[in-house]
Design a protein around this motif. Structure first.
Motif, PDB file in Angstrom:
ATOM      1  N   THR A 184      -8.530  -4.560   3.242  1.00  0.00           N
ATOM      2  CA  THR A 184      -7.075  -4.450   3.178  1.00  0.00           C
ATOM      3  C   THR A 184      -6.576  -5.165   1.940  1.00  0.00           C
ATOM      4  O   THR A 184      -6.915  -6.320   1.699  1.00  0.00           O
ATOM      5  CB  THR A 184      -6.432  -5.066   4.441  1.00  0.00           C
ATOM      6  N   LYS A 185      -5.782  -4.438   1.151  1.00  0.00           N
ATOM      7  CA  LYS A 185      -5.215  -4.982  -0.093  1.00  0.00           C
ATOM      8  C   LYS A 185      -3.753  -4.564  -0.199  1.00  0.00           C
ATOM      9  O   LYS A 185      -3.363  -3.501   0.281  1.00  0.00           O
ATOM     10  CB  LYS A 185      -5.955  -4.422  -1.314  1.00  0.00           C
ATOM     11  N   PRO A 186      -2.935  -5.390  -0.894  1.00  0.00           N
ATOM     12  CA  PRO A 186      -1.539  -4.993  -1.111  1.00  0.00           C
ATOM     13  C   PRO A 186      -1.448  -3.854  -2.126  1.00  0.00           C
ATOM     14  O   PRO A 186      -2.222  -3.799  -3.088  1.00  0.00           O
ATOM     15  CB  PRO A 186      -0.890  -6.272  -1.658  1.00  0.00           C
ATOM     16  N   VAL A 187      -0.496  -2.966  -1.883  1.00  0.00           N
ATOM     17  CA  VAL A 187      -0.253  -1.826  -2.764  1.00  0.00           C
ATOM     18  C   VAL A 187       1.248  -1.596  -2.853  1.00  0.00           C
ATOM     19  O   VAL A 187       1.955  -1.691  -1.851  1.00  0.00           O
ATOM     20  CB  VAL A 187      -0.948  -0.547  -2.222  1.00  0.00           C
ATOM     21  N   LYS A 188       1.720  -1.287  -4.052  1.00  0.00           N
ATOM     22  CA  LYS A 188       3.122  -0.919  -4.245  1.00  0.00           C
ATOM     23  C   LYS A 188       3.176   0.586  -4.491  1.00  0.00           C
ATOM     24  O   LYS A 188       2.543   1.096  -5.410  1.00  0.00           O
ATOM     25  CB  LYS A 188       3.747  -1.651  -5.432  1.00  0.00           C
ATOM     26  N   LEU A 189       3.922   1.286  -3.639  1.00  0.00           N
ATOM     27  CA  LEU A 189       4.105   2.725  -3.797  1.00  0.00           C
ATOM     28  C   LEU A 189       5.401   2.992  -4.550  1.00  0.00           C
ATOM     29  O   LEU A 189       6.447   2.410  -4.217  1.00  0.00           O
ATOM     30  CB  LEU A 189       4.173   3.408  -2.432  1.00  0.00           C
ATOM     31  N   GLN A 190       5.350   3.860  -5.542  1.00  0.00           N
ATOM     32  CA  GLN A 190       6.545   4.312  -6.249  1.00  0.00           C
ATOM     33  C   GLN A 190       7.104   5.504  -5.482  1.00  0.00           C
ATOM     34  O   GLN A 190       6.347   6.374  -5.044  1.00  0.00           O
ATOM     35  CB  GLN A 190       6.203   4.727  -7.678  1.00  0.00           C
ATOM     36  N   VAL A 191       8.416   5.560  -5.321  1.00  0.00           N
ATOM     37  CA  VAL A 191       9.053   6.646  -4.583  1.00  0.00           C
ATOM     38  C   VAL A 191      10.006   7.371  -5.524  1.00  0.00           C
ATOM     39  O   VAL A 191      10.892   6.755  -6.114  1.00  0.00           O
ATOM     40  CB  VAL A 191       9.833   6.113  -3.357  1.00  0.00           C
ATOM     41  N   ALA A 192       9.808   8.675  -5.661  1.00  0.00           N
ATOM     42  CA  ALA A 192      10.691   9.501  -6.497  1.00  0.00           C
ATOM     43  C   ALA A 192      11.307  10.595  -5.629  1.00  0.00           C
ATOM     44  O   ALA A 192      10.734  10.992  -4.611  1.00  0.00           O
ATOM     45  CB  ALA A 192       9.899  10.116  -7.643  1.00  0.00           C
ATOM     46  N   ASN A 193      12.455  11.074  -6.052  1.00  0.00           N
ATOM     47  CA  ASN A 193      13.128  12.205  -5.399  1.00  0.00           C
ATOM     48  C   ASN A 193      13.438  11.953  -3.927  1.00  0.00           C
ATOM     49  O   ASN A 193      13.469  12.896  -3.138  1.00  0.00           O
ATOM     50  CB  ASN A 193      12.290  13.486  -5.533  1.00  0.00           C
TER      51      ASN A 193
END
Length: 188
Positions: free
Chosen positions: A127-136
């Protein structure tokens, strides 16, 4: 007394009107895909065909959460022999790790638009941290379902070795671009 009753009524109604809504990920419109460099020659792509999960969203408070599960056995690269190889121990090890999960309760907004989601990605037991980019990102009544749908295009880049997938490195790229079209249908 009347003012107290009116204040209590408004407070009670505002809790109902502005409560977080719950949505279910639409498995026919959520297909996580990935792209990776193959021996410096081309960009190879694959997808996972089975994803489930839920989303809660309070657009007034600009908060939310998501819990999604991807079945690693649903990996689809377009060729059965290649599917079997990448599902095997060298890569996803689907027999030992049948799911990939993402969980978050940190949604980040720019004005009224959801722009990023910070969470925890678990793959191959790591388990690792992840940042998701959100478009539209948008929520609207679905023209066919006649129910509210929230949708957007999700993307992130990870380093596969951080999740124990390092076979054939550096010939097969270390960075993996993940793209996920997401549509979530509001629960009744």
């Amino acid at each position: 007394m009347k003012k107290l009753f009116t204040a209590a009524l408004i407070t009670g109604l505002s809790g109902v009107v502005f409560a977080a809504d719950t949505y279910t990920l639409d498995p026919t419109h959520v297909w996580p895909t990935f792209e990776i460099n193959h021996f410096g020659l081309s960009t190879q792509r694959g997808r996972f065909d089975k994803t489930t999960g839920t989303l809660t969203l309070d657009r007034t408070k600009k908060t939310g959460s998501v819990a999604a599960t991807i079945e690693t056995g649903s990996l689809n690269l377009g060729f059965e022999k290649w599917n079997e190889h990448v599902k095997g121990e060298d890569f996803f090890d689907a027999a030992k790790y049948p799911t990939i999960t993402f969980k978050s309760d940190t949604f980040n907004f720019d004005s009224d638009k959801l722009v990023t989601v910070d969470g925890q990605l678990t793959m191959r037991g790591v388990t690792k941290p992840v940042k998701l980019q959100v478009a539209n990102f948008k929520c609207m009544p679905h023209p066919m379902l006649k129910r509210e749908v929230c949708a957007g295009d999700i993307s992130t880049t990870i380093k596969r070795s951080e999740w124990g997938i390092s076979k054939y490195s550096p010939n097969i790229g270390e960075e993996v671009l993940i793209k996920i079209p997401v549509e979530a249908i509001k629960n009744n």
